[in-house]
Design an enzyme around this catalytic site. Structure first.
Site, mmCIF file in Angstrom:
data_model
loop_
_atom_site.group_PDB
_atom_site.id
_atom_site.type_symbol
_atom_site.label_atom_id
_atom_site.label_comp_id
_atom_site.label_asym_id
_atom_site.label_seq_id
_atom_site.Cartn_x
_atom_site.Cartn_y
_atom_site.Cartn_z
ATOM 1 N N GLN A 94 -13.517 11.745 9.381
ATOM 2 C CA GLN A 94 -12.083 11.991 9.248
ATOM 3 C C GLN A 94 -11.743 13.389 8.731
ATOM 4 O O GLN A 94 -10.569 13.740 8.623
ATOM 5 C CB GLN A 94 -11.461 10.945 8.315
ATOM 6 N N HIS A 174 -10.054 8.182 4.480
ATOM 7 C CA HIS A 174 -8.621 8.310 4.192
ATOM 8 C C HIS A 174 -8.254 9.740 3.802
ATOM 9 O O HIS A 174 -7.715 10.008 2.736
ATOM 10 C CB HIS A 174 -8.212 7.336 3.080
ATOM 11 N N ARG A 258 -1.570 5.349 0.867
ATOM 12 C CA ARG A 258 -2.961 5.006 1.178
ATOM 13 C C ARG A 258 -3.580 6.025 2.142
ATOM 14 O O ARG A 258 -4.510 6.734 1.795
ATOM 15 C CB ARG A 258 -3.023 3.595 1.769
ATOM 16 N N PRO A 278 -4.194 -1.917 4.575
ATOM 17 C CA PRO A 278 -5.547 -2.479 4.441
ATOM 18 C C PRO A 278 -5.852 -3.434 5.600
ATOM 19 O O PRO A 278 -6.022 -2.968 6.726
ATOM 20 C CB PRO A 278 -5.499 -3.160 3.066
ATOM 21 N N GLU A 283 2.381 0.834 7.561
ATOM 22 C CA GLU A 283 3.767 1.058 7.167
ATOM 23 C C GLU A 283 4.433 2.176 7.971
ATOM 24 O O GLU A 283 3.787 3.181 8.299
ATOM 25 C CB GLU A 283 3.847 1.429 5.686
ATOM 26 N N GLU A 338 1.197 -8.922 -5.500
ATOM 27 C CA GLU A 338 2.216 -7.892 -5.374
ATOM 28 C C GLU A 338 3.402 -8.148 -6.304
ATOM 29 O O GLU A 338 3.999 -7.209 -6.833
ATOM 30 C CB GLU A 338 2.697 -7.819 -3.929
ATOM 31 N N THR A 376 -3.407 -5.096 11.667
ATOM 32 C CA THR A 376 -3.125 -3.669 11.578
ATOM 33 C C THR A 376 -3.477 -2.969 12.890
ATOM 34 O O THR A 376 -4.341 -3.418 13.639
ATOM 35 C CB THR A 376 -3.921 -3.024 10.435
#
Length: 615
Positions: A94, A174, A258, A278, A283, A338, A376
């Site tokens: 990445q 990431h 993230r 995750p 989002e 959460e 996802t």
């Protein structure tokens, strides 16, 4: 307060008072009804990452592992290299040459012929990266920077690099790295959370909520910038009107992220972002100055659905003694729902996608590559699009979102003010490709999409594909009318989508020592776990090396074949380890797949590798 900050603050207020949001499962996605003609403009690029339509009516592209910035004719596909940046270091999957931003006055004003790029590089003049203490790690001195390059129209080349900012944090996962030029003449840049608290980095704490101190800012210690978006002056200094967070003004614009790979401005200055979740809840956000976006305490909305924050680094059992799992959390690891998070944060305008607690994350259709069947989609970029009466009909105000895992373009309609989702996602261009970035022609009717060279992706028939259909390419999709949504000219599907089922051949069982496997475990965790997962089956970027998928893929093949495959890793730096290290890694993988150690070492060469068979 400047105009951008003021407009953003109003949009944040609008978000918080309650609007229609898109929080649905993948079953809610609509089949797109636009038809496109599909073609391949160019292939053979080395990790195309950022793709922009330039003022010269050329496509500008960064090549992540090729270390090049190129200009490509959108009609002929002819490529012209503007610069090769030897300083770029891309040891993993990445990092490398990433984001790019063109000065809005490029080719319009001689004093603005600049291009800004972001990339990872080795800087031994700085302190070692504290998250990679091993001096042998390629990340021990790896940082990222933003550089300004001067463009010469006559030669079509870039030169005269000037560092804008150096020493930004980068990790082996990431990384993010999206760069945008704002309407306020500032640079906006995203930095991921480094993949902490998962896979090979599961013992490293997430820093996305940690804010920089005044002392750190004064010392230009940017370690707290992980999991943030930044706002910078063009010389790299801190804008005076940046938000004050915990009493400190820094480059930090927003926090609690993230892996934010998508960033784009709407015409009114609204800043849209896409972010990897995750197992659930990718989002789509609107960024407002000084705002917290909740990660890692919240993924998506604060709904207690299918996500719980597990703090592996704080386990009562030493983390180094634990085995990471996305599904079964060790009882010694503290866990928080959460709903336990009481700090104000900005929720997304849409998630991709939310599923209820109890969702089956072990779908047998994925044959051991569970990540492919998770809801996802890995959004890799986001782009504001408005047809303005001449582009694609019906896309009057939408977000275009390229995705890696599903090989598709998702279209999200927006409300009239652009501050909320106005309906379901539509899906286009499903293929066995990883779509990395997108550029739109000036007439708004042709989309250019860059593809990755490799990585995990969904097969058209379900489950995981074994290779990408168009590696390192720019695909062209031209709108031709309304219909079923199927491309007017669809490329042939990948016939290698299902794992091979070879006939088992006779041969010796693999031979290796326990000491080799132990050394291989250390080498694997340092170099391979970030892509393949620390259990060999829970990676999110590369195929499983254990369980059902491994046996379907390698059963009946020689250990030589698997060893040669291992030596091609990582894709950005094949054969970068010592031969004996690859042999140790192979020994560890074999042990993890049930083979027993013996008194005979697995050699890094010789005829013995050809005589041993995975059976």
């Amino acid at each position: 307060m400047n105009k951008i900050a003021g407009a953003a603050a109003l949009s944040m207020t609008f978000l918080l008072v309650g609007v229609t949001v898109a929080q649905e499962g993948p079953e809610s996605v609509l089949r797109g009804t636009k038809e496109f003609r599909r073609s391949v403009l160019i292939s053979g690029l080395s990790g195309p990452w950022a793709l922009l339509w330039g003022p010269d009516n050329m496509l500008w592209v960064t090549e992540r592992t090729g270390k090049r910035i190129s200009r490509i004719d959108p009609v002929s596909g002819q490529k012209s290299v503007a610069i090769t940046i030897d300083e770029v270091s891309a040891p993993g999957a990445q990092d490398g040459l990433l984001g790019m931003a063109l000065d809005p006055q490029l080719l319009r004003s001689a004093s603005h012929n600049y291009v800004y790029v972001a990339y990872s590089y080795v800087d031994r003049n700085k302190e070692p990266n504290p998250w990679f203490p091993d001096p042998a790690s390629p990340y021990h001195y790896l940082y990222s920077k933003i550089v300004r390059l001067a463009y010469d129209k006559a030669s079509g080349t870039l030169s005269k690099p000037v560092d804008v900012i150096t020493g930004l944090p980068v990790g082996n996962d990431h990384v993010s790295g999206r760069l945008r030029f704002g309407p306020d003449k500032k640079l906006y840049f995203t930095i991921g959370d480094g993949g902490h608290d998962q896979l090979g980095n599961f013992c490293l704490p997430i820093q996305a909520q940690r804010l920089p101190t005044r002392d750190e800012v004064n010392r230009k210690d940017y370690s707290a910038y992980m999991g943030k978006s930044l706002r910078l002056n063009l010389d790299g200094s801190i804008p005076r009107d940046n938000p004050k967070l915990a009493g400190v003004i820094s480059h930090v614009y927003t926090y609690g992220h993230r892996n934010m790979e998508g960033l784009d401005f709407g015409p009114d200055g609204t800043l849209y972002a896409s972010e990897h979740g995750p197992k659930t809840d990718d989002e789509i956000n609107i960024l407002t100055p000084g705002s917290n976006y909740g990660w890692p305490n919240v993924a998506g909305f604060k709904d207690d659905k299918a996500y719980e924050y597990a703090r592996w680094a704080d386990a009562s059992t030493p983390c180094s003694q634990l085995t990471f799992s996305d599904i079964v959390i060790d009882p010694s690891v503290p866990r928080e729902p959460e709903s336990a998070y009481k700090v104000p944060f900005v929720p997304p305008i849409a998630t991709m996608f939310t599923v209820p607690t109890g969702f089956n994350f072990h779908d047998p259709a994925c044959r051991g590559a569970d990540v492919i069947c998770w809801p996802t989609v890995a959004p890799s970029s986001v782009h504001y699009y408005a047809s303005k009466g001449k582009g694609i009909p019906g896309w009057d105000k939408v977000l275009l979102i390229t995705t890696l895992k599903r090989g598709s373009l998702y279209v999200l309609p927006l409300t009239a003010n652009g501050k909320a989702a106005a309906g379901h996602f539509s899906r286009y261009f499903q293929s066995e490709n990883r779509l990395r970035d997108l550029a739109v022609s000036p007439d708004g009717r042709t989309l250019y999409i860059a593809t990755d060279n490799s990585g995990l992706l969904e097969a058209l028939a379900g489950g995981m594909a074994t290779k990408v259909e168009n590696p390192g390419a720019i695909l062209v999709f031209t709108y031709v009318g309304e219909g079923t949504g199927a491309p007017a000219a669809q490329a042939a599907t990948n016939q290698m989508s299902a794992p091979m089922q070879p006939t088992v051949s006779a041969g010796m069982l693999p031979q290796f020592t326990a000491e080799q496997a132990a050394a291989g475990k250390s080498a694997f965790n340092a170099n391979c776990a970030v892509c393949h997962g620390n259990t060999l089956t829970n990676g999110t970027f590369a195929p499983p090396l254990g369980g059902e998928y491994f046996h379907n893929r390698w059963l009946g093949q020689t250990v030589r074949a698997f060893y040669d495959h291992a030596r091609n890793m990582p894709p950005a730096a094949p054969a970068s380890l010592q031969d004996d290290a690859y042999a140790d890694i192979v020994a560890y993988v074999l042990e993890m797949n049930g083979y027993k150690a013996s008194d005979t070492r697995l050699s890094a060469g010789g005829d013995a590798l050809d005589k041993m068979t995975i059976q």
